[in-house]
Design a protein around this motif. Sequence first.
Motif, mmCIF file in Angstrom:
data_model
loop_
_atom_site.group_PDB
_atom_site.id
_atom_site.type_symbol
_atom_site.label_atom_id
_atom_site.label_comp_id
_atom_site.label_asym_id
_atom_site.label_seq_id
_atom_site.Cartn_x
_atom_site.Cartn_y
_atom_site.Cartn_z
ATOM 1 N N ASP A 175 27.623 33.800 55.283
ATOM 2 C CA ASP A 175 28.025 32.619 54.452
ATOM 3 C C ASP A 175 28.944 32.667 53.270
ATOM 4 O O ASP A 175 29.254 31.665 52.871
ATOM 5 N N LEU A 176 29.673 33.846 53.309
ATOM 6 C CA LEU A 176 30.691 34.046 52.415
ATOM 7 C C LEU A 176 30.325 34.198 51.143
ATOM 8 O O LEU A 176 31.381 34.321 50.071
ATOM 9 N N THR A 177 29.144 34.501 50.643
ATOM 10 C CA THR A 177 28.746 34.669 49.416
ATOM 11 C C THR A 177 28.970 36.141 49.020
ATOM 12 O O THR A 177 28.727 37.005 49.977
ATOM 13 N N ILE A 178 29.535 36.379 47.966
ATOM 14 C CA ILE A 178 29.973 37.721 47.525
ATOM 15 C C ILE A 178 28.977 38.754 47.133
ATOM 16 O O ILE A 178 27.982 38.258 46.203
ATOM 17 N N ILE A 179 28.662 39.682 47.863
ATOM 18 C CA ILE A 179 27.645 40.937 47.349
ATOM 19 C C ILE A 179 28.376 41.701 46.417
ATOM 20 O O ILE A 179 27.736 42.156 45.365
ATOM 21 N N SER A 180 29.687 42.339 46.636
ATOM 22 C CA SER A 180 30.140 43.079 45.621
ATOM 23 C C SER A 180 31.683 42.900 45.852
ATOM 24 O O SER A 180 32.323 42.658 46.877
ATOM 25 N N SER A 181 32.629 42.999 44.688
ATOM 26 C CA SER A 181 33.961 42.607 44.739
ATOM 27 C C SER A 181 34.743 43.689 44.100
ATOM 28 O O SER A 181 34.288 44.139 42.848
ATOM 29 N N ALA A 182 35.558 44.473 44.602
ATOM 30 C CA ALA A 182 36.379 45.772 43.737
ATOM 31 C C ALA A 182 37.260 44.858 42.777
ATOM 32 O O ALA A 182 37.439 45.524 41.712
ATOM 33 N N HIS A 183 38.137 43.932 43.213
ATOM 34 C CA HIS A 183 38.899 43.528 42.243
ATOM 35 C C HIS A 183 38.704 42.410 41.172
ATOM 36 O O HIS A 183 39.242 42.306 40.182
ATOM 37 N N TRP A 184 37.367 41.763 41.541
ATOM 38 C CA TRP A 184 36.877 40.862 40.575
ATOM 39 C C TRP A 184 35.257 41.066 40.831
ATOM 40 O O TRP A 184 34.647 40.060 41.269
ATOM 41 N N PRO A 185 34.603 41.935 40.031
ATOM 42 C CA PRO A 185 33.510 42.209 39.989
ATOM 43 C C PRO A 185 32.482 41.165 39.486
ATOM 44 O O PRO A 185 31.330 40.799 39.935
ATOM 45 N N ALA A 186 33.218 40.213 38.692
ATOM 46 C CA ALA A 186 32.304 39.143 37.958
ATOM 47 C C ALA A 186 32.148 38.027 38.831
ATOM 48 O O ALA A 186 31.168 37.210 38.601
ATOM 49 N N ARG A 187 32.626 38.149 40.088
ATOM 50 C CA ARG A 187 32.412 36.973 41.064
ATOM 51 C C ARG A 187 31.003 37.318 41.888
ATOM 52 O O ARG A 187 30.886 36.624 43.161
ATOM 53 N N PHE A 188 30.660 38.253 41.670
ATOM 54 C CA PHE A 188 29.152 38.412 42.499
ATOM 55 C C PHE A 188 28.196 37.242 42.432
ATOM 56 O O PHE A 188 27.923 36.536 41.493
ATOM 57 N N GLY A 189 27.926 36.968 43.722
ATOM 58 C CA GLY A 189 27.073 35.831 43.830
ATOM 59 C C GLY A 189 28.072 34.542 44.166
ATOM 60 O O GLY A 189 27.193 33.675 44.629
ATOM 61 N N TYR A 190 29.313 34.396 43.834
ATOM 62 C CA TYR A 190 30.083 33.299 44.132
ATOM 63 C C TYR A 190 30.509 33.390 45.622
ATOM 64 O O TYR A 190 30.431 34.509 46.403
ATOM 65 N N LYS A 191 30.975 32.207 46.320
ATOM 66 C CA LYS A 191 31.564 31.974 47.512
ATOM 67 C C LYS A 191 32.993 32.761 47.396
ATOM 68 O O LYS A 191 33.847 32.560 46.664
#
Length: 576
Positions: free
Chosen positions: A104-120
């Motif tokens: 559903d495109l919910t972020i599990i882990s982001s390399a360039h923007w870690p703070a967006r964990f849990g966001y779409k």
Amino acid sequence: MTFRTKLLFVTSLTVAGAVALVTGAVAVSTRRAFERIDQARREALLNQFRRELDARGEELSRLVEQIAASAAIEQIVSGTAEYDRAQVEARAQSLDFLDVVKPDLTIISSAHWPARFGYKNDWKISPEDWRATQSFLARIPLPEGNAVALVSVRAAPGGEALVAGGRKLNPELLKSLGIAPGMRALLWLAPDDLIDAQGPVANAEKLAPLIAEVKRSGLRSTATVQWTARRSSAEAFLAIPLSQRNQLMGVLLAGTSLEEQIGLESAILWIGIIVGGSGIVIGVLLGWWTTQRVTHPVERLAAGARAVAAGDWSARVEVLSHDEIGELAHAFNQMTGHLVEQRDRAIQAERVAAWRELARRLAHELNNPLFPLQITIENLQRARDRSAAEFDEVFTEATTTLLAELANLKAIVGRFSDFAKMPPPEFERVDVNEIVRSVMKLYAARLSVVLDLTDGALPIAADSDQLRRALGNLVLNAMDAMPDGGTLRVATSKIENAVRISIADTGQGLTPEECERLFTPYYTTKHHGTGLGLAIVQSVVSDHHGKISVVSEPGHGSAFIIELPRELPPEQGERI
């Protein structure tokens, strides 16, 4: 404008026009050839960019697929790895962007923007995009803004997560292109980044109108940008939109320096100016040589023609060549020779004709009084044979007749003598109006005279006696033209440097043929007279350097017009 000047002008203009035409044609052909070459080079650059983008996309797709199948991603999905584990994987694989997301495109882990964990995830990842192509362009949100990247999306084993990785479009991509000399590739990326192989582009605002046109139309566009005041700094650009799902991601600009083209056009122009100037000089020299060959002989012919017109019928032109001009000069000499011969023959014929006409007229005039003389003498002879008394009576009557006819003979001989021996005029200052008034007084009692004289005195240089005699002959001629009476109108006026005298009658008029022959000696339209009156008038007017003409129509009277100069020629003015 003389013929020589015209020839020089036409020759110079023809040479200059031909050189200008050739120079312009060469310049246009050169410009079009450059444009064709530049167009081909731009298309080649575009194709190369696309191939490079496809190659990088394939590499990126393989790399993302490997990452998606790795144990690290499995740990991230299962939650046994740290939330920033994507950063470690991104650095290890040299990726600028890496997001591990749920279906559903919910972020599990982001390399360039870690703070967006849990966001779409808002990369606008569409299943149609990542399933249809190995890679695609996408706009990636960053804490400091957006960036355009080449993105690839692959599913992790089991389909529990999606791995999206990407790399920025940067100068390294442009450096990898094999660009021909004189060309360069620029890349505009939203929102306002313009880069080339060396990094950000200086004076990027000069390309803003071209980029705005591509953004507005979504189509290719071209423009020429002059970076400095020098013309050679100009650069031609072809802008190509880079779009994904009808969304503009960037603009690729293929630039071609116009320095070589402008330099070549300038060289062609200067060569044209030098050749044109040299051609004009050569044209002038050629025209001068031609005019020397043409105009000088023509000028000599013109001088010869003027000499013939002035009365020198012996004028000749020197023949200096055997071409057409030489033939023309030879023909001119033959013509003047024939004219002299014809003039001599004409003069001789005129003299013979004049003497014959004089003899005929004189015989005619003398024959009229001779017949009465013969009859009178015969009467005297018969009277002497009859009786002395009758002879005395006849003798008295006969002598009266003889004396009258002898006087008539004397008058006839005198008129012919006067015409043959017209004395030269004795010029003096006279008033034309005064002479006209004095002549008209003599005939005022015999016909109706209307005077229309100009105001004041009308002085000219003339012989007053001859002028009175000429006017008297015209008045007598008018009286003969009006046997039943009429009106004689005499007028004087000033015209430029001359004086005009008009004597008009209301007689029966003359035909055009009679007007042409009217001043011919011995020609007359009367039943009496010698035909010398008007000839004498014309002789007087000619001796005064004037001219006389007649205007007449049958039934509408005749008008004789005399024009006399107000000043004498210098050689005669000295005698006054």
